[in-house]
Design an enzyme around this catalytic site. Structure first.
Site, short mmCIF file in Angstrom:
data_model
loop_
_atom_site.label_atom_id
_atom_site.label_comp_id
_atom_site.label_asym_id
_atom_site.label_seq_id
_atom_site.Cartn_x
_atom_site.Cartn_y
_atom_site.Cartn_z
CG LEU A 1 19.63 -3.68 2.48
CD1 LEU A 1 18.60 -4.56 3.17
CD2 LEU A 1 20.88 -3.55 3.35
N GLY B 1 17.43 -2.03 -3.38
CA GLY B 1 16.59 -2.10 -4.57
C GLY B 1 15.10 -1.95 -4.30
CE1 TYR C 1 31.96 -15.04 -10.16
CE2 TYR C 1 31.50 -13.80 -12.15
CZ TYR C 1 31.90 -13.83 -10.83
OH TYR C 1 32.23 -12.67 -10.18
N GLY D 1 23.14 -6.74 -2.51
CA GLY D 1 22.35 -7.96 -2.56
C GLY D 1 20.85 -7.74 -2.61
#
Length: 328
Positions: free
Chosen positions: A221, A223, A53, A219
């Site tokens: 979708l 929300g 990350y 991702g």
């Protein structure tokens, strides 16, 4: 905050997992520290990261940010159950030397020491294999992990993105070798993407693994994307692309309409739904801001009625577990 045990371990962890993927690439260090303080203050004690990350030229940056937060003291490290991952090529480009990625004993040894240095700690609670390695013998992986446990550098090992058969292979081999085996699996799992219910989650339950879903909002979708679009929000990313499919858009529209009728926020319901699922320890939330974390916290206290759960199943029916999912 509600707590549960992480699989068959003695660790007590929060039912929301703080994902740190955005720390560095999208959230500056100071704001990242603010989010971690807010999470800990709200009772979230399970933090998840990965050595890769930070991405690109900044691989490892996220672990460094967590390390600088630990360095502030105040018992931060002792209060956190820390998970990180190994697998990725950590070179700035893909031109790394051989054995600088995946799950060879050589790379595991190198990677854990590098993560410990970036994190500013002397041990990792949960060391996770980010992907399966088809080249390295399972026996070699467990030999390396057992050494790390004996050295006190890690407490437990977990998997991420493993199919059901690999979970079985890893734990059956561990049983034969006298190793402790996997204690958790991070998998893609949400209302829209339920394939984990076929084999991954049943395998995890059979072997006593905690399940840690990633991308609980698919991702973004799940929300409230259509409502945000209607309000002038910017469409971007995979979630926006998914809406180009008529069937997917119809499902999401039905989802948002249902929750609007109940006066509920889509993102909070998506998280709360995961907390009702068998075997789930807690979903990973990856806030970019403190406000996004506040929304996720509300999901822990949200009680979904049987009627609402049935309605969600109608919109997102899933596949069902194996072998029934394969019935003609």
């Amino acid at each position: 905050m509600k707590y549960t045990q992480l699989g068959r371990t003695g660790l007590k962890v929060s039912r929301i997992v703080l994902g740190t993927m955005n720390f560095g690439p999208f959230t500056e260090e100071a704001e990242s520290h603010t989010i971690m303080d807010a999470a800990l203050g709200a009772g979230i004690n399970f933090f998840d990261t990965a050595n890769v990350y930070g991405w690109g030229e900044n691989k490892g940056r996220t672990e460094e940010i967590i390390g600088s937060w630990f360095a502030k003291g105040g018992g931060r490290r002792d209060k956190v159950v820390l998970g990180t991952k190994v697998y990725a090529n950590m070179a700035a480009s893909d031109n790394a030397w051989p054995n600088h990625d995946k799950l060879s004993a050589k790379n595991i040894r190198r990677a854990v020491d590098a993560s410990l240095k970036r994190l500013g700690t002397d041990y990792i609670d949960l060391y996770q294999f980010h992907h399966i390695d088809r080249d390295t013998p399972v026996e070699e992986i467990w030999q390396a992990i057992d050494v790390l446990v004996q050295q006190g550098k890690i407490l437990y090992a977990g998997s991420s993105n493993f199919p059901g058969w690999k979970i079985a292979q890893m734990n059956e081999t561990a049983r034969r070798l006298g190793s402790f085996g996997l204690v958790s699996e991070q998998c893609l799992y949400n209302l829209e993407e339920r394939r984990a219910e076929m084999e991954v989650i049943p395998a995890a339950q059979e072997y006593g693994l905690g399940v840690i879903p990633w991308s609980p909002l698919q991702g973004g979708l799940l929300g409230g994307i259509i409502k945000k679009e209607a309000e002038g929000g910017r469409r971007a990313g995979r979630a926006a692309e998914a809406l180009n499919d008529a069937a997917a858009r119809a499902r999401i529209q039905a989802y948002e309409d249902l929750l609007d009728k109940h006066g509920l926020e889509p993102g909070e319901v998506a998280l709360a739904w995961l907390l009702t699922r068998p075997g789930v320890t807690g979903p990973i939330v990856g806030p970019r801001t403190a406000d996004q974390l506040t929304s996720a916290l509300r999901a822990v206290e949200l009680e979904l009625s049987e009627e609402l759960l049935a309605s969600l199943d109608e919109i997102f029916p899933g596949t069902g577990p194996s072998p029934e999912a394969f019935a003609w």
